[in-house]
Design a protein around this motif. Structure first.
Motif, PDB file in Angstrom:
ATOM      1  N   GLY A 194       0.815  -1.206   0.000  1.00  0.00           N
ATOM      2  CA  GLY A 194       0.000   0.000   0.000  1.00  0.00           C
ATOM      3  C   GLY A 194       0.850   1.257   0.000  1.00  0.00           C
ATOM      4  N   ASN A 195       1.885   1.268   0.816  1.00  0.00           N
ATOM      5  CA  ASN A 195       2.792   2.434   0.863  1.00  0.00           C
ATOM      6  C   ASN A 195       3.556   2.570  -0.455  1.00  0.00           C
ATOM      7  OD1 ASN A 195       1.986   2.909   3.497  1.00  0.00           O
ATOM      8  ND2 ASN A 195       3.673   1.737   4.386  1.00  0.00           N
ATOM      9  N   LEU A 196       3.926   1.442  -1.056  1.00  0.00           N
ATOM     10  CA  LEU A 196       4.636   1.461  -2.326  1.00  0.00           C
ATOM     11  C   LEU A 196       3.771   2.117  -3.403  1.00  0.00           C
ATOM     12  CD1 LEU A 196       7.490   0.198  -2.889  1.00  0.00           C
ATOM     13  CD2 LEU A 196       6.272  -1.713  -3.971  1.00  0.00           C
ATOM     14  N   LEU A 197       2.521   1.676  -3.500  1.00  0.00           N
ATOM     15  CA  LEU A 197       1.614   2.239  -4.504  1.00  0.00           C
ATOM     16  C   LEU A 197       1.331   3.710  -4.228  1.00  0.00           C
ATOM     17  CD1 LEU A 197      -0.181   1.817  -6.964  1.00  0.00           C
ATOM     18  CD2 LEU A 197      -2.000   1.030  -5.433  1.00  0.00           C
ATOM     19  N   HIS A 198       1.187   4.066  -2.960  1.00  0.00           N
ATOM     20  CA  HIS A 198       0.948   5.471  -2.596  1.00  0.00           C
ATOM     21  C   HIS A 198       2.077   6.364  -3.111  1.00  0.00           C
ATOM     22  CE1 HIS A 198      -0.566   8.793  -0.107  1.00  0.00           C
ATOM     23  NE2 HIS A 198       0.706   9.052   0.144  1.00  0.00           N
ATOM     24  N   GLU A 199       3.320   5.923  -2.933  1.00  0.00           N
ATOM     25  CA  GLU A 199       4.466   6.711  -3.390  1.00  0.00           C
ATOM     26  C   GLU A 199       4.494   6.820  -4.909  1.00  0.00           C
ATOM     27  OE1 GLU A 199       6.870   8.370  -1.804  1.00  0.00           O
ATOM     28  OE2 GLU A 199       5.881   8.022   0.111  1.00  0.00           O
ATOM     29  N   ILE A 200       4.181   5.723  -5.606  1.00  0.00           N
ATOM     30  CA  ILE A 200       4.202   5.736  -7.072  1.00  0.00           C
ATOM     31  C   ILE A 200       3.139   6.682  -7.612  1.00  0.00           C
ATOM     32  CG2 ILE A 200       3.783   4.332  -9.125  1.00  0.00           C
ATOM     33  CD1 ILE A 200       4.988   1.967  -7.593  1.00  0.00           C
ATOM     34  N   LEU A 201       1.932   6.598  -7.071  1.00  0.00           N
ATOM     35  CA  LEU A 201       0.844   7.456  -7.545  1.00  0.00           C
ATOM     36  C   LEU A 201       1.159   8.926  -7.334  1.00  0.00           C
ATOM     37  CD1 LEU A 201      -2.222   5.421  -6.203  1.00  0.00           C
ATOM     38  CD2 LEU A 201      -1.381   5.526  -8.551  1.00  0.00           C
ATOM     39  N   GLY A 202       1.883   9.231  -6.283  1.00  0.00           N
ATOM     40  CA  GLY A 202       2.201  10.626  -5.999  1.00  0.00           C
ATOM     41  C   GLY A 202       3.294  11.202  -6.877  1.00  0.00           C
ATOM     42  N   ARG A 203       4.027  10.351  -7.590  1.00  0.00           N
ATOM     43  CA  ARG A 203       5.156  10.831  -8.388  1.00  0.00           C
ATOM     44  C   ARG A 203       4.896  10.841  -9.897  1.00  0.00           C
ATOM     45  NH1 ARG A 203      10.279  10.863  -5.731  1.00  0.00           N
ATOM     46  NH2 ARG A 203      10.114  10.250  -3.541  1.00  0.00           N
ATOM     47  N   PRO A 205       3.147  12.402 -12.863  1.00  0.00           N
ATOM     48  CA  PRO A 205       2.423  13.664 -13.057  1.00  0.00           C
ATOM     49  C   PRO A 205       1.168  13.557 -13.908  1.00  0.00           C
ATOM     50  CG  PRO A 205       4.436  13.614 -14.373  1.00  0.00           C
ATOM     51  CD  PRO A 205       4.477  12.405 -13.495  1.00  0.00           C
ATOM     52  N   GLY A 206       1.138  12.625 -14.873  1.00  0.00           N
ATOM     53  CA  GLY A 206      -0.007  12.572 -15.788  1.00  0.00           C
ATOM     54  C   GLY A 206      -0.804  11.290 -15.728  1.00  0.00           C
ATOM     55  N   LEU A 207      -0.668  10.523 -14.652  1.00  0.00           N
ATOM     56  CA  LEU A 207      -1.340   9.236 -14.569  1.00  0.00           C
ATOM     57  C   LEU A 207      -2.857   9.417 -14.524  1.00  0.00           C
ATOM     58  CD1 LEU A 207      -0.657   6.157 -14.252  1.00  0.00           C
ATOM     59  CD2 LEU A 207      -1.157   6.470 -11.826  1.00  0.00           C
ATOM     60  N   VAL A 208      -3.556   8.577 -15.299  1.00  0.00           N
ATOM     61  CA  VAL A 208      -5.015   8.658 -15.381  1.00  0.00           C
ATOM     62  C   VAL A 208      -5.684   7.450 -14.749  1.00  0.00           C
ATOM     63  CG1 VAL A 208      -6.985   8.727 -16.970  1.00  0.00           C
ATOM     64  CG2 VAL A 208      -4.919  10.062 -17.472  1.00  0.00           C
ATOM     65  N   GLN A 209      -5.126   6.245 -14.956  1.00  0.00           N
ATOM     66  CA  GLN A 209      -5.835   5.032 -14.569  1.00  0.00           C
ATOM     67  C   GLN A 209      -4.880   3.963 -14.049  1.00  0.00           C
ATOM     68  OE1 GLN A 209      -7.663   4.631 -18.353  1.00  0.00           O
ATOM     69  NE2 GLN A 209      -5.927   3.582 -19.295  1.00  0.00           N
ATOM     70  N   VAL A 210      -5.434   3.079 -13.216  1.00  0.00           N
ATOM     71  CA  VAL A 210      -4.683   1.953 -12.664  1.00  0.00           C
ATOM     72  C   VAL A 210      -5.469   0.686 -12.979  1.00  0.00           C
ATOM     73  CG1 VAL A 210      -3.674   0.898 -10.616  1.00  0.00           C
ATOM     74  CG2 VAL A 210      -3.786   3.399 -10.804  1.00  0.00           C
ATOM     75  N   GLU A 211      -4.801  -0.265 -13.616  1.00  0.00           N
ATOM     76  CA  GLU A 211      -5.436  -1.527 -13.994  1.00  0.00           C
ATOM     77  C   GLU A 211      -4.943  -2.654 -13.101  1.00  0.00           C
ATOM     78  OE1 GLU A 211      -5.716  -2.752 -18.275  1.00  0.00           O
ATOM     79  OE2 GLU A 211      -4.536  -4.459 -17.541  1.00  0.00           O
ATOM     80  N   PHE A 212      -5.876  -3.400 -12.502  1.00  0.00           N
ATOM     81  CA  PHE A 212      -5.529  -4.471 -11.557  1.00  0.00           C
ATOM     82  C   PHE A 212      -5.786  -5.843 -12.161  1.00  0.00           C
ATOM     83  CE2 PHE A 212      -6.277  -0.845  -8.764  1.00  0.00           C
ATOM     84  CZ  PHE A 212      -5.224  -0.955  -7.868  1.00  0.00           C
ATOM     85  N   GLU A 231      -5.919   3.073  -2.010  1.00  0.00           N
ATOM     86  CA  GLU A 231      -4.873   4.027  -2.390  1.00  0.00           C
ATOM     87  C   GLU A 231      -5.167   4.638  -3.759  1.00  0.00           C
ATOM     88  OE1 GLU A 231      -2.497   5.197  -0.661  1.00  0.00           O
ATOM     89  OE2 GLU A 231      -2.445   3.847   1.057  1.00  0.00           O
ATOM     90  N   THR A 232      -5.634   3.803  -4.689  1.00  0.00           N
ATOM     91  CA  THR A 232      -5.915   4.278  -6.045  1.00  0.00           C
ATOM     92  C   THR A 232      -7.067   5.274  -6.050  1.00  0.00           C
ATOM     93  OG1 THR A 232      -5.151   2.169  -6.957  1.00  0.00           O
ATOM     94  CG2 THR A 232      -6.508   3.544  -8.380  1.00  0.00           C
ATOM     95  N   ARG A 233      -8.137   4.928  -5.384  1.00  0.00           N
ATOM     96  CA  ARG A 233      -9.301   5.819  -5.359  1.00  0.00           C
ATOM     97  C   ARG A 233      -9.022   7.067  -4.533  1.00  0.00           C
ATOM     98  NH1 ARG A 233     -12.747   0.361  -4.848  1.00  0.00           N
ATOM     99  NH2 ARG A 233     -13.301   0.133  -7.065  1.00  0.00           N
TER     100      ARG A 233
END
Length: 292
Positions: A194-203, A205-212, A231-233
């Motif tokens: 969860g912390n790993l994904l949180h850091e990635i999403l914050g860095r 700049p133009g991310l729109v979607q996450v596919e699981f 984390e994604t939502r």
């Protein structure tokens, strides 16, 4: 007449014919083909052909076995073909390299399945801006994640301005009861991912979607997936579902929880873990089979 003498006479006659033809024929003038005069759409098709057309059947064998970065990676043409294309001219180099990097899925962190493609840390900085899709694979080394699995400036996420899609593939969820006695704690790996994904999403700049997506034992409503979805939502990114499991927004994973067997979970745990713990998990798997 000997065979050697006959061969000599044949060579003399052929030379005479070639000389007569060359003297009568007009000189052949080769006109250059101006690739850059073609529309950009056609040039991209040509780049695709040169970059992704292997000359040997062995090149069709995919490397890696986890996630979209392995299963959907395109077979590559010989390096000499690719290098020749990149060296043709500056404009062709820029267009071809942008096309190459924008059509690949690069992993954020390494996984031990011998994939040929580098992770994003290994990409030249000048080409990171062309990357559109990256992938995070979690579940590997769930007892002791590698120290290199850290999200920092050197990873280059902040340079990926065109990255719109992050794919997350879950190999196993160690909070499953079958991992009791092997994991550090029930929530350790859930919090780590969860912390790993949180850091990635914050860095990005133009991310729109996450596919699981994930392996068979992973529960869509289990602790690990629940944390990753939160984390994604929480980052206001759109949630998509991959084709491996067929998950959807309207699917209630709780009614399928009973179908997720301990055997599947132990098997996925073995596949996702380095060899040093496979034997212990294998013994656990045998115990599960006997009890079942």
């Amino acid at each position: 007449m000997g065979l050697k003498k006959q061969m000599l006479q044949f060579e003399d006659q052929r030379s005479d014919l070639e000389s007569d033809y060359e003297s009568d024929a007009e000189p052949l003038i080769l006109k250059p083909f101006r690739l850059l005069d073609l529309p950009s759409e056609i040039r991209l098709h040509i780049y695709h052909f040169v970059l992704f057309t292997p000359t040997r059947k062995s090149a069709l064998q995919r490397t890696g076995n986890v996630g979209a970065s392995a299963k959907k990676s395109k077979p590559l043409a010989p390096s000499s073909h690719r290098i020749g294309l990149f060296l043709a001219s500056k404009q062709i180099h820029d267009e071809a390299t942008h096309y190459f990097y924008s059509t690949q899925t690069f992993r954020v962190l390494p996984v031990q399945d011998f994939l040929r493609m580098p992770t994003i840390r290994g990409l030249p900085r000048r080409h990171r801006a062309s990357v559109t899709t990256i992938e995070l694979i979690v579940g590997s080394s769930w007892t002791a994640p590698p120290k290199s699995w850290t999200i920092n400036q050197g990873l280059g996420l902040q340079d990926m301005r065109l990255a719109r899609t992050l794919k997350v593939f879950v190999q196993c969820d160690p909070s499953h009861p079958v991992f009791e006695g092997f994991r550090i704690s029930r929530d350790f790996y859930t919090n780590f991912c969860g912390n790993l994904l949180h850091e990635i999403l914050g860095r990005l700049p133009g991310l729109v979607q996450v596919e699981f997506d994930g392996w068979p034992s992973v529960d869509q409503n289990g602790p690990l997936m629940t944390r990753l979805l939160a984390e994604t939502r929480g980052a206001h990114k759109k949630v998509l579902w991959g084709t491996e499991r067929g998950w959807s927004d309207h699917q209630d994973g709780r009614h399928k929880h009973h179908e997720l067997s301990d055997i599947d979970a132990a098997f996925d745990g073995m596949l996702s873990h380095p060899p040093d713990i496979v034997e212990a998990l294998s013994n656990s798997l045998q115990t599960v089979k006997l009890e079942s």
